[in-house]
Design a protein around this motif. Structure first.
Motif, mmCIF file in Angstrom:
data_model
loop_
_atom_site.group_PDB
_atom_site.id
_atom_site.type_symbol
_atom_site.label_atom_id
_atom_site.label_comp_id
_atom_site.label_asym_id
_atom_site.label_seq_id
_atom_site.Cartn_x
_atom_site.Cartn_y
_atom_site.Cartn_z
ATOM 1 N N VAL A 79 -2.215 15.256 32.791
ATOM 2 C CA VAL A 79 -1.649 14.323 33.778
ATOM 3 C C VAL A 79 -2.319 12.945 33.761
ATOM 4 N N GLY A 80 -3.626 12.919 33.518
ATOM 5 C CA GLY A 80 -4.347 11.637 33.475
ATOM 6 C C GLY A 80 -3.816 10.748 32.356
ATOM 7 N N ILE A 81 -3.424 11.361 31.261
ATOM 8 C CA ILE A 81 -2.881 10.637 30.103
ATOM 9 C C ILE A 81 -1.510 10.068 30.444
ATOM 10 N N ASN A 82 -0.701 10.900 31.074
ATOM 11 C CA ASN A 82 0.692 10.524 31.286
ATOM 12 C C ASN A 82 0.858 9.356 32.250
ATOM 13 N N ILE A 83 -0.159 9.119 33.078
ATOM 14 C CA ILE A 83 -0.132 7.955 33.966
ATOM 15 C C ILE A 83 -0.135 6.661 33.141
ATOM 16 N N HIS A 84 -0.861 6.681 32.030
ATOM 17 C CA HIS A 84 -1.074 5.451 31.255
ATOM 18 C C HIS A 84 -0.192 5.305 30.020
ATOM 19 N N TYR A 85 0.254 6.419 29.489
ATOM 20 C CA TYR A 85 0.975 6.351 28.217
ATOM 21 C C TYR A 85 2.347 7.006 28.366
ATOM 22 N N ASP A 87 6.101 8.498 26.986
ATOM 23 C CA ASP A 87 6.474 9.465 25.947
ATOM 24 C C ASP A 87 6.658 8.800 24.587
ATOM 25 N N ASN A 88 7.202 7.571 24.602
ATOM 26 C CA ASN A 88 7.478 6.890 23.342
ATOM 27 C C ASN A 88 6.232 6.663 22.516
ATOM 28 N N PHE A 89 5.143 6.471 23.243
ATOM 29 C CA PHE A 89 3.902 6.216 22.529
ATOM 30 C C PHE A 89 3.526 7.396 21.640
ATOM 31 N N TRP A 90 3.592 8.604 22.197
ATOM 32 C CA TRP A 90 3.240 9.787 21.412
ATOM 33 C C TRP A 90 4.254 10.030 20.308
ATOM 34 N N GLU A 91 5.505 9.608 20.579
ATOM 35 C CA GLU A 91 6.538 9.747 19.549
ATOM 36 C C GLU A 91 6.167 8.962 18.295
ATOM 37 N N LYS A 95 5.708 10.576 14.691
ATOM 38 C CA LYS A 95 6.484 10.163 13.516
ATOM 39 C C LYS A 95 5.575 9.880 12.328
ATOM 40 N N ASN A 96 4.483 9.181 12.584
ATOM 41 C CA ASN A 96 3.531 8.899 11.504
ATOM 42 C C ASN A 96 3.031 10.193 10.879
ATOM 43 N N MET A 97 2.704 11.147 11.736
ATOM 44 C CA MET A 97 2.157 12.409 11.255
ATOM 45 C C MET A 97 3.200 13.200 10.476
ATOM 46 N N GLU A 98 4.427 13.170 10.962
ATOM 47 C CA GLU A 98 5.472 13.971 10.322
ATOM 48 C C GLU A 98 5.810 13.476 8.925
ATOM 49 N N GLN A 99 5.527 12.202 8.668
ATOM 50 C CA GLN A 99 5.701 11.707 7.294
ATOM 51 C C GLN A 99 4.738 12.420 6.344
ATOM 52 N N PHE A 100 3.533 12.637 6.802
ATOM 53 C CA PHE A 100 2.562 13.383 5.988
ATOM 54 C C PHE A 100 2.994 14.843 5.872
ATOM 55 N N PHE A 101 3.410 15.418 6.995
ATOM 56 C CA PHE A 101 3.805 16.833 7.001
ATOM 57 C C PHE A 101 4.946 17.069 6.014
ATOM 58 N N ALA A 102 5.900 16.134 5.994
ATOM 59 C CA ALA A 102 7.059 16.281 5.110
ATOM 60 C C ALA A 102 6.622 16.335 3.647
ATOM 61 N N GLY A 113 -3.264 11.302 12.835
ATOM 62 C CA GLY A 113 -2.831 11.362 14.226
ATOM 63 C C GLY A 113 -4.005 11.406 15.184
ATOM 64 N N VAL A 114 -5.016 12.163 14.832
ATOM 65 C CA VAL A 114 -6.207 12.281 15.676
ATOM 66 C C VAL A 114 -6.888 10.916 15.809
ATOM 67 N N ALA A 115 -7.003 10.202 14.697
ATOM 68 C CA ALA A 115 -7.643 8.882 14.722
ATOM 69 C C ALA A 115 -6.835 7.924 15.598
ATOM 70 N N GLN A 116 -5.522 7.954 15.458
ATOM 71 C CA GLN A 116 -4.673 7.066 16.266
ATOM 72 C C GLN A 116 -4.760 7.423 17.751
ATOM 73 N N ALA A 117 -4.799 8.701 18.034
ATOM 74 C CA ALA A 117 -4.911 9.141 19.425
ATOM 75 C C ALA A 117 -6.243 8.677 20.021
ATOM 76 N N GLY A 118 -7.310 8.751 19.234
ATOM 77 C CA GLY A 118 -8.624 8.298 19.692
ATOM 78 C C GLY A 118 -8.612 6.825 20.058
ATOM 79 N N GLU A 119 -8.009 6.023 19.173
ATOM 80 C CA GLU A 119 -7.923 4.582 19.431
ATOM 81 C C GLU A 119 -7.103 4.299 20.686
ATOM 82 N N ALA A 120 -6.022 5.045 20.831
ATOM 83 C CA ALA A 120 -5.162 4.862 21.996
ATOM 84 C C ALA A 120 -5.898 5.261 23.270
ATOM 85 N N LEU A 121 -6.595 6.380 23.226
ATOM 86 C CA LEU A 121 -7.335 6.858 24.401
ATOM 87 C C LEU A 121 -8.405 5.863 24.828
#
Ligand code: CA
Length: 143
Positions: A79-85, A87-91, A95-102, A113-121
């Motif tokens: 919930v603390g995350i969702n106040i600030h970010y 849904d589109n942000f995580w999308e 998307k970036n991650m799914e390019q690698f997965f594909a 994805g983890v690195a990007q999430a860290g920067e965002a947090l």
């Protein structure tokens, strides 16, 4: 299925989580399982609870959920995350991650994805005090 990630890959991911968490009081975890029959976000929310990820002080845990056999993937914030970010942000990260997965590059995709999430947090949740590691950085493998 226990071999989906090698021990080396798991260590790399765990280290990436540790590095990302140095920037922030937020906590990142990865849960991996083979199949997910129902709704991906419902399952991710269940896992989130099971792992006790709602117990962080600032409610700023993020779960990366991957069901590799069923090609399902979700990023779920507390919930603390969702106040600030929104849904589109995580999308975007997704998307970036799914390019690698594909391309079959799951370990790399997770690490990006983890690195990007860290920067965002870091923007809304800078490190606090001695920045305790509230949730283990180890990759969690389901059944
Ligand atoms: Ca952690």
């Amino acid at each position: 299925m226990k071999d989906f990630f090698s021990a080396t890959e798991k260590e790399s991911i765990s280290n990436a989580i540790g590095a990302a968490e140095k920037l922030t009081s937020g906590e990142i975890r990865l849960f991996v399982e083979a199949g997910c029959k129902g709704d991906t976000l419902d399952r991710a929310a269940f896992v989130f609870e099971q792992l006790g990820m709602q117990k962080t002080k600032l409610r700023n845990g993020i779960l990366f959920y991957l069901a590799y056999r069923d090609h399902k993937f979700a990023i779920l914030g507390d919930v603390g995350i969702n106040i600030h970010y929104g849904d589109n942000f995580w999308e975007e990260i997704k998307k970036n991650m799914e390019q690698f997965f594909a391309a079959g590059k799951f370990c790399e995709g997770i690490m990006v994805g983890v690195a990007q999430a860290g920067e965002a947090l870091a923007k809304h949740f800078p490190p606090l005090g001695d920045n305790p590691d509230e949730l283990s950085n180890a990759v969690v493998m389901g059944n």
